[in-house]
Design a protein around this motif. Structure first.
Motif, PDB file in Angstrom:
ATOM      1  N   ALA A 278      35.529  41.840  34.289  1.00 47.46           N
ATOM      2  CA  ALA A 278      35.768  42.649  35.390  1.00 47.46           C
ATOM      3  C   ALA A 278      35.609  44.466  35.157  1.00 47.46           C
ATOM      4  O   ALA A 278      36.458  44.629  34.132  1.00 47.46           O
ATOM      5  CB  ALA A 278      36.802  42.163  36.242  1.00 47.46           C
ATOM      6  N   THR A 279      34.981  45.073  36.067  1.00 43.97           N
ATOM      7  CA  THR A 279      35.085  46.498  35.737  1.00 43.97           C
ATOM      8  C   THR A 279      35.786  47.117  36.872  1.00 43.97           C
ATOM      9  O   THR A 279      35.784  48.470  36.896  1.00 43.97           O
ATOM     10  CB  THR A 279      33.502  47.038  35.469  1.00 43.97           C
ATOM     11  N   ASN A 280      35.874  46.675  38.026  1.00 44.19           N
ATOM     12  CA  ASN A 280      36.607  47.235  39.198  1.00 44.19           C
ATOM     13  C   ASN A 280      37.857  46.421  39.609  1.00 44.19           C
ATOM     14  O   ASN A 280      37.847  45.143  39.610  1.00 44.19           O
ATOM     15  CB  ASN A 280      35.469  47.203  40.384  1.00 44.19           C
ATOM     16  N   CYS A 281      38.637  47.095  40.018  1.00 44.13           N
ATOM     17  CA  CYS A 281      40.090  46.385  40.398  1.00 44.13           C
ATOM     18  C   CYS A 281      39.865  45.619  41.461  1.00 44.13           C
ATOM     19  O   CYS A 281      40.710  44.352  41.453  1.00 44.13           O
ATOM     20  CB  CYS A 281      41.095  47.443  40.923  1.00 44.13           C
ATOM     21  N   LEU A 282      39.008  45.697  42.468  1.00 41.03           N
ATOM     22  CA  LEU A 282      38.937  44.661  43.658  1.00 41.03           C
ATOM     23  C   LEU A 282      38.354  43.502  43.301  1.00 41.03           C
ATOM     24  O   LEU A 282      38.402  42.522  43.907  1.00 41.03           O
ATOM     25  CB  LEU A 282      38.212  45.714  44.738  1.00 41.03           C
ATOM     26  N   SER A 283      37.646  43.562  42.220  1.00 37.20           N
ATOM     27  CA  SER A 283      37.181  41.979  41.676  1.00 37.20           C
ATOM     28  C   SER A 283      37.617  41.535  40.578  1.00 37.20           C
ATOM     29  O   SER A 283      37.263  40.584  39.860  1.00 37.20           O
ATOM     30  CB  SER A 283      35.510  42.314  41.826  1.00 37.20           C
ATOM     31  N   CYS A 284      39.051  42.033  40.109  1.00 37.25           N
ATOM     32  CA  CYS A 284      39.408  41.979  38.732  1.00 37.25           C
ATOM     33  C   CYS A 284      40.632  40.597  39.176  1.00 37.25           C
ATOM     34  O   CYS A 284      41.575  40.884  39.845  1.00 37.25           O
ATOM     35  CB  CYS A 284      40.094  42.962  38.167  1.00 37.25           C
ATOM     36  N   PRO A 285      40.494  39.614  38.347  1.00 31.78           N
ATOM     37  CA  PRO A 285      41.289  38.557  38.566  1.00 31.78           C
ATOM     38  C   PRO A 285      42.859  38.865  37.987  1.00 31.78           C
ATOM     39  O   PRO A 285      43.718  38.049  38.244  1.00 31.78           O
ATOM     40  CB  PRO A 285      40.842  37.444  37.383  1.00 31.78           C
ATOM     41  N   ALA A 286      43.078  39.888  37.085  1.00 25.83           N
ATOM     42  CA  ALA A 286      44.288  40.261  36.659  1.00 25.83           C
ATOM     43  C   ALA A 286      44.675  41.468  37.586  1.00 25.83           C
ATOM     44  O   ALA A 286      45.649  41.960  37.385  1.00 25.83           O
ATOM     45  CB  ALA A 286      44.152  40.874  35.229  1.00 25.83           C
ATOM     46  N   GLU A 287      44.246  41.912  38.578  1.00 31.05           N
ATOM     47  CA  GLU A 287      44.410  42.993  39.282  1.00 31.05           C
ATOM     48  C   GLU A 287      45.897  42.687  39.760  1.00 31.05           C
ATOM     49  O   GLU A 287      46.672  44.066  39.886  1.00 31.05           O
ATOM     50  CB  GLU A 287      43.664  42.972  40.639  1.00 31.05           C
ATOM     51  N   ALA A 288      46.492  41.615  40.312  1.00 34.08           N
ATOM     52  CA  ALA A 288      47.896  41.557  41.036  1.00 34.08           C
ATOM     53  C   ALA A 288      48.947  41.977  39.803  1.00 34.08           C
ATOM     54  O   ALA A 288      49.875  42.397  39.968  1.00 34.08           O
ATOM     55  CB  ALA A 288      47.863  40.160  41.511  1.00 34.08           C
ATOM     56  N   ALA A 289      48.638  41.719  38.295  1.00 35.72           N
ATOM     57  CA  ALA A 289      49.500  41.823  37.449  1.00 35.72           C
ATOM     58  C   ALA A 289      49.108  43.317  36.940  1.00 35.72           C
ATOM     59  O   ALA A 289      50.173  43.657  35.999  1.00 35.72           O
ATOM     60  CB  ALA A 289      49.299  40.723  36.560  1.00 35.72           C
ATOM     61  N   CYS A 290      48.365  44.043  37.157  1.00 38.30           N
ATOM     62  CA  CYS A 290      48.134  45.167  36.470  1.00 38.30           C
ATOM     63  C   CYS A 290      48.690  46.446  37.281  1.00 38.30           C
ATOM     64  O   CYS A 290      48.509  46.796  38.456  1.00 38.30           O
ATOM     65  CB  CYS A 290      46.711  45.464  36.466  1.00 38.30           C
ATOM     66  N   LYS A 291      49.687  47.226  36.544  1.00 42.23           N
ATOM     67  CA  LYS A 291      50.136  48.563  36.917  1.00 42.23           C
ATOM     68  C   LYS A 291      49.073  49.386  37.321  1.00 42.23           C
ATOM     69  O   LYS A 291      49.484  50.554  38.286  1.00 42.23           O
ATOM     70  CB  LYS A 291      51.307  49.017  36.133  1.00 42.23           C
ATOM     71  N   TYR A 292      48.142  49.523  36.796  1.00 44.11           N
ATOM     72  CA  TYR A 292      47.068  50.593  37.010  1.00 44.11           C
ATOM     73  C   TYR A 292      46.107  50.069  38.377  1.00 44.11           C
ATOM     74  O   TYR A 292      45.157  50.748  38.453  1.00 44.11           O
ATOM     75  CB  TYR A 292      46.087  50.674  35.834  1.00 44.11           C
ATOM     76  N   SER A 293      46.509  48.958  39.008  1.00 44.78           N
ATOM     77  CA  SER A 293      45.594  48.565  40.049  1.00 44.78           C
ATOM     78  C   SER A 293      45.222  49.684  40.971  1.00 44.78           C
ATOM     79  O   SER A 293      46.345  50.140  41.512  1.00 44.78           O
ATOM     80  CB  SER A 293      46.197  47.533  40.752  1.00 44.78           C
ATOM     81  N   ALA A 294      44.148  50.031  41.159  1.00 48.24           N
ATOM     82  CA  ALA A 294      43.701  51.149  42.241  1.00 48.24           C
ATOM     83  C   ALA A 294      44.266  50.609  43.644  1.00 48.24           C
ATOM     84  O   ALA A 294      44.567  51.389  44.503  1.00 48.24           O
ATOM     85  CB  ALA A 294      42.293  51.446  42.411  1.00 48.24           C
ATOM     86  N   LYS A 295      44.057  49.463  43.799  1.00 46.68           N
ATOM     87  CA  LYS A 295      44.582  48.956  45.163  1.00 46.68           C
ATOM     88  C   LYS A 295      46.017  49.158  45.479  1.00 46.68           C
ATOM     89  O   LYS A 295      46.419  49.554  46.634  1.00 46.68           O
ATOM     90  CB  LYS A 295      44.244  47.471  45.323  1.00 46.68           C
ATOM     91  N   LYS A 296      46.821  48.951  44.260  1.00 43.70           N
ATOM     92  CA  LYS A 296      48.158  49.267  44.339  1.00 43.70           C
ATOM     93  C   LYS A 296      48.316  50.754  44.328  1.00 43.70           C
ATOM     94  O   LYS A 296      49.357  51.451  45.248  1.00 43.70           O
ATOM     95  CB  LYS A 296      48.893  48.624  43.088  1.00 43.70           C
ATOM     96  N   VAL A 297      47.811  51.406  43.451  1.00 46.80           N
ATOM     97  CA  VAL A 297      48.453  53.075  43.292  1.00 46.80           C
ATOM     98  C   VAL A 297      47.999  53.828  44.612  1.00 46.80           C
ATOM     99  O   VAL A 297      48.944  54.562  45.140  1.00 46.80           O
ATOM    100  CB  VAL A 297      47.407  53.421  42.183  1.00 46.80           C
ATOM    101  N   TYR A 298      46.632  53.479  45.164  1.00 49.02           N
ATOM    102  CA  TYR A 298      46.322  54.160  46.362  1.00 49.02           C
ATOM    103  C   TYR A 298      46.922  53.545  47.649  1.00 49.02           C
ATOM    104  O   TYR A 298      47.115  54.565  48.729  1.00 49.02           O
ATOM    105  CB  TYR A 298      44.884  54.651  46.319  1.00 49.02           C
ATOM    106  N   GLY A 299      46.839  52.386  47.624  1.00 48.22           N
ATOM    107  CA  GLY A 299      47.249  51.568  48.913  1.00 48.22           C
ATOM    108  C   GLY A 299      48.566  51.779  49.233  1.00 48.22           C
ATOM    109  O   GLY A 299      49.109  52.007  50.356  1.00 48.22           O
ATOM    110  N   ARG A 300      49.493  51.623  48.321  1.00 50.37           N
ATOM    111  CA  ARG A 300      51.055  51.974  48.568  1.00 50.37           C
ATOM    112  C   ARG A 300      51.231  53.158  49.040  1.00 50.37           C
ATOM    113  O   ARG A 300      52.110  53.487  49.955  1.00 50.37           O
ATOM    114  CB  ARG A 300      51.744  51.715  47.133  1.00 50.37           C
TER     115      ARG A 300
END
Length: 548
Positions: A278-300
């Protein structure tokens, strides 16, 4: 080479001109820094932002409605889609004015707030117009471009003084905290300074946003992170530790500079195995456990109602989205933007032309250091205290003797400055400083300054003002001092050189020197050698300036 004067801690707006004669300002670049300076100009000075040059229509429109044409339509001379368009317009305006025509008034000063790699082209193009200029830091992304800018502004090196004000976005000089810190050093409160440790904690997600996913991830394009993130920290250390010399006396500058650092964390070898290909957070299977998840950083941050930086950098139209689409629609729009990605067949030019804020931080192609240390040393030259230097055009100062007198206690003793830029911190750019003197110790944390006296064992804690705006009030401080200098030249008959000394507090030569120190430090890092500063300066800077 340099004059040095620290501007006062506060300058009343009443000291500036009335509205009819207020300095008129053009802003080139309506991004985050262009908006920051426009706000500072509006809030802290009587100058008027009258024009903007910005290629992105939405940014230009939002900027203009906020600072220039308000609820009206833009008039002639107020908005330009490119800085080159303003150059052409101004050239024609001056031609008509010289021919006796009735023309719109021009501008007195320009703030250059574009991408770093554009500064050299823009400033050298502005030079013939003889306008006052404030450039966001860094001055340029290469040493050669810095020198080209210098030569464009002072064509006859060593024989001509600037006719206009020039300032750089080294905002750390202008925060109340750092001005008080320098004043404590100048007053000899802790005696002679022998050592200083200064840290810039960039912040773990801030570094990922700007230097891994963002515009400043490629050294070949924007320069090393020491330049793009921390050139004003190196400038701050030189400002604190290089007392202004007496007239005709050489400045006490560093003798060596050393540096170590690397890209330690944000690279492919650190990518979690669970992420797979995976090269993008939105399609990454490890996204939920990654502190650098763009979904988390910007979404929060969006969920918390924080629509400014960095969310606004990812989604510039965030306010319009909230108004038109609501919270859920805006979140969907943000995720859509974060989903942008590139593949192995995407042309390199397209990849490097923009940031990719949803990209995996371990697969972003970035190459700038995320951890770097710089050590500058000064030789003991106390036995040369009264010795006059030969005027080589670089080190000799015509500093006001009164300013030099105030620094007499800070003799030319041996000293060391250690600077650490580090990505992996909780704090975001809240700098920490420890200063070790012969009579005491200073601890500063961007909010307070504690001074411990060895003799009395007493510690005094200072609480300097913490005004709003960016960089602890430094953005407003720099804007205010620059506008005061422009006003002094325009309305009060003060020479540019004197206004620069009185209000800006540093010269173009100081700016070149601090940038050169950054490039020397990075040379030291790459070659794994200690750099002899006087020799490096002579070969890399002075010889080029002398040779034209």
């Amino acid at each position: 080479m340099s004059r040095d004067s620290s501007p006062g801690l506060s300058i009343p707006r009443e000291s500036q001109s009335d509205t009819d004669h207020a300095p008129r300002i053009l802003i080139i670049g309506a991004g985050s820094r262009g908006n920051a300076y426009a706000r500072a100009i509006t809030d802290s000075t009587d100058a008027v932002v009258v024009s903007v040059a910005e290629p992105i229509i939405s940014k230009r429109d939002v900027f203009g409605k906020k600072y220039i044409w308000k609820d009206k339509d833009p008039e002639e001379g107020q908005d330009f889609s490119a800085w080159q368009d303003w150059i052409a317009w101004e050239r024609q305006r001056r031609k008509e004015e010289d021919g006796g025509g009735v023309v719109l008034p021009g501008v007195d000063a320009v703030f250059v707030c574009t991408l770093d790699e554009m500064h050299a082209e823009i400033i050298t193009a502005l030079a013939p117009f003889n306008l006052h200029i404030m450039s966001e830091k860094p001055l340029a992304t290469t040493l050669q471009d810095c020198l080209n800018i210098y030569k464009s502004l002072i064509p006859e090196v060593g024989s001509k003084r600037p006719e206009r004000i020039f300032a750089i976005g080294h905002v750390l000089r202008y925060s109340p905290h750092n001005m008080l810190l320098r004043d404590i050093i100048k007053k000899n409160v802790v005696g002679e300074i022998y050592s200083i440790e200064h840290t810039e904690p960039v912040g773990w997600w801030h570094f990922a946003h700007s230097y891994v996913r963002g515009n400043w991830r490629y050294e070949s394009k924007t320069g090393p992170s020491l330049l793009t993130k921390s050139c004003h920290d190196i400038d701050l250390l030189l400002w604190l530790l290089c007392p202004p010399p007496r007239p005709g006396q050489s400045a006490h500058l560093p003798s060596t500079v050393m540096s170590t650092g690397s890209l330690a964390h944000f690279k492919a070898s650190r990518k979690p195995a669970a992420a797979g290909r995976a090269t993008n957070c939105l399609s990454c299977p490890a996204e939920a456990a990654c502190k650098y998840s763009a979904k988390k950083v910007y979404g929060r941050k969006l969920e918390q109602g924080k629509t400014g930086w960095p969310v606004k950098i990812v989604l510039p139209e965030v306010e319009d989205c909230l108004r038109d689409l609501g919270a859920e629609g805006t979140k969907a729009k943000l995720l859509e933007r974060l989903g942008d990605d590139y593949g192995p067949d995407t042309p390199l030019e397209e990849v490097q032309a923009r940031p990719w804020f949803g990209r995996c931080v371990f697969d972003a192609g970035n190459d700038v250091c995320d951890d770097q240390t710089v050590i500058m040393t000064w030789n003991d030259e106390s036995d040369l205290e009264g010795q006059r230097a030969e005027d080589d055009g670089e080190h000799v100062s015509s500093q006001d003797p009164k300013e030099a007198d105030a620094w007499d206690a800070q003799r030319r003793c041996a000293k060391t400055a250690t600077f650490h830029m580090v990505a992996f911190t909780e704090k975001i750019c809240e700098r920490r400083t420890r200063i070790y003197g012969s009579k005491g110790e200073i601890v500063a944390d961007s909010k307070t300054i504690s001074v411990h006296d060895f003799d009395t064992s007493h510690t005094t804690t200072h609480h300097p003002p913490l005004p709003g705006g960016g960089h602890g009030g430094g953005d407003d401080g720099l804007a205010r001092q620059f506008i005061l200098a422009v006003d002094a030249v325009k309305n009060r008959g003060v020479s540019a050189e004197e206004a620069q000394r009185m209000h800006v507090g540093c010269t173009l030569e100081d700016i070149i020197r601090s940038h050169a120190m950054v490039f020397a430090a990075d040379d030291a890092r790459k070659t794994k050698r200690s750099v002899d500063w006087p020799d490096w300066w002579q070969r890399r800077v002075q010889d080029q300036l002398d040779g034209g």
